[in-house]
Write an enzyme that holds these catalytic residues in place. Structure first.
Site, PDB file in Angstrom:
ATOM      1  N   TYR A   1      -7.271   6.378  -1.427  1.00 40.07           N
ATOM      2  CA  TYR A   1      -8.180   5.249  -1.229  1.00 40.07           C
ATOM      3  C   TYR A   1      -9.598   5.778  -1.073  1.00 40.07           C
ATOM      4  CZ  TYR A   1      -4.017   2.483  -0.056  1.00 40.07           C
ATOM      5  OH  TYR A   1      -2.800   1.846  -0.074  1.00 40.07           O
TER       6      TYR A   1
ATOM      7  N   HIS B   1      -7.732  -1.567  -2.891  1.00 43.19           N
ATOM      8  CA  HIS B   1      -6.419  -1.044  -3.221  1.00 43.19           C
ATOM      9  C   HIS B   1      -6.558   0.405  -3.672  1.00 43.19           C
ATOM     10  CE1 HIS B   1      -4.298  -4.852  -2.876  1.00 43.19           C
ATOM     11  NE2 HIS B   1      -5.280  -5.422  -3.556  1.00 43.19           N
TER      12      HIS B   1
ATOM     13  N   LYS C   1      -3.232   1.656 -11.203  1.00 40.40           N
ATOM     14  CA  LYS C   1      -3.469   2.932 -10.556  1.00 40.40           C
ATOM     15  C   LYS C   1      -3.418   4.040 -11.609  1.00 40.40           C
ATOM     16  CE  LYS C   1      -1.354   1.491  -6.191  1.00 40.40           C
ATOM     17  NZ  LYS C   1      -2.414   0.540  -6.018  1.00 40.40           N
TER      18      LYS C   1
END
Length: 395
Positions: free
Chosen positions: A294, A302, A349
């Site tokens: 993060y 997120h 991601k």
């Protein structure tokens, strides 16, 4: 005059009215705080001689080592809030992340029979999604049965069953949904928050605990038997021995201790690498990875990157004689890699393969393992892996 705003990644930043409040609460990235001395002539003169200046407030938190869970437990409410709000260290054992079990219990008791809490709304939505899937499966089975019956009779199928969709399906309200969960007499009573005990503790991984103890010097780990503070050498030994099987002969103790491929050393090398670069690290088992990175913390954004730690032996013979079965030490298949990459691509991601090179036993003396100085002989390399989607990446 027009304002040009940069394109933001969908879902990368959490929205909400408390964004400014979160920036104030989680202003410190680490459990350290610089305090500037008030301006005065005496302070100015002392600064000329290098005597005074900003002071570092280092709150010393206390935790207890737990061998069964391979973690350090922080039970003091003040210490839990410091470690969580200043770096997002640890996880509440009764919560998903932030140790907020007592706060949620108080909110649930105050809201009993009046309104739904966030947890109740979440469970209600999960139940509705489950019911929608059941209704859709039943409708599809009924439509298939009607088509087969028409085919057996030799006529044209006329399917009358309506298959529900996510846009048109509505949950059926029952009579119990309108009733309060508690009688009106109990609702009128004032709730005493002191009756709710604090049963939750903050659970730190060994990597987090040693980073707070060795690098930041803001955590004191107590021995679970004597309740005495452990020295840095004792903590280092405990972390290394945590992955050693308890039922082994004393003659094999050195086989597990004097190894550079100890799982704690490999994982801590990767953890220290990213933490020292300013990333907030949380566990990534939910997305089939080792760590999530993060930028500021889970309350702001997120996780943008998902990390898989890949141990690499400098000397292949060390892997053959290793008593540890390190994850991802052996060559992985393309099916595994594609699966992990696809899972993290679906949640926006970027997958990072972090290679931690384990020094050879023949090159470095095992006496270095008695102190954290051995970490200087580990090297960390990361490779960014992105999934190519032709339909989306043309522009």
């Amino acid at each position: 005059m027009s304002l040009i705003t940069p394109n933001k990644r969908p879902g990368s930043q959490k929205s909400g009215a408390r964004r400014g409040e979160n920036s104030r609460i989680y202003a410190h990235p680490l459990p350290l705080e610089l305090v500037q001395a008030p301006p005065s002539w005496s302070a100015y003169i002392l600064q000329l001689f290098g005597i005074s200046g900003p002071r570092v407030l280092n709150p010393h938190c206390v935790g207890v080592y737990d061998a069964e869970t391979r973690s350090v437990w922080v039970t003091n409410a003040r210490d839990m809030m410091i470690l969580w709000r200043r770096g997002f260290f640890g996880k509440g054992d009764l919560s998903r992340s932030e140790p907020s079990w007592r706060t949620r219990q108080i909110s649930a008791r105050k809201a009993a029979g009046k309104y739904l809490t966030a947890e109740e709304i979440r469970e209600k939505r999960r139940a509705e999604r489950k019911q929608f899937k059941l209704d859709r499966a039943a409708a599809m089975a009924q439509a298939a049965a009607e088509a087969e019956a028409a085919f057996a009779e030799g006529r044209r199928a006329e399917i009358t069953t309506v298959i529900p969709s996510g846009a048109t399906w509505k949950p059926q309200k029952s009579a119990t949904d309108e009733l309060p969960s508690t009688p009106p007499a109990e609702q009128a009573k004032e709730f005493d928050e002191s009756t709710v005990p604090e049963l939750e503790h903050l659970q730190l991984t060994l990597q987090e605990a040693f980073f707070l103890t060795w690098t930041l010097d803001c955590l004191t780990v107590l021995d679970p038997i004597t309740s005495e503070p452990m020295t840095l050498e004792q903590i280092w030994s405990v972390c290394r021995d945590a992955y050693r099987p308890s039922q082994i002969p004393p003659s094999l103790s050195d086989v597990y201790s004097n190894r550079f491929d100890n799982p704690f050393l490999v994982n801590y090398a990767a953890y220290h690498y990213y933490r020292s670069l300013g990333w907030v690290i949380k566990g990534g088992i939910k997305f089939c990875v080792d760590m999530l990175l993060y930028k500021r913390g889970p309350v702001f954004h997120h996780a943008e990157f998902a990390v898989v730690v890949l141990p690499v032996y400098e000397d292949p013979t060390d892997q053959e004689s290793s008593p540890f079965d390190l994850a991802n030490a052996s060559p992985f298949s393309w099916t595994w890699l594609s699966t992990v990459n696809r899972v993290n691509s679906q949640v926006q991601k970027t997958l990072i393969l972090t290679y931690v090179t384990i020094p050879a036993q023949t090159r470095i003396s095992t006496e270095l393992l008695n102190s954290p100085a051995c970490l200087a002989h580990y090297s960390v390399r990361d490779v960014v892996l992105r999934r190519f989607i032709p339909a989306r990446m043309r522009d």
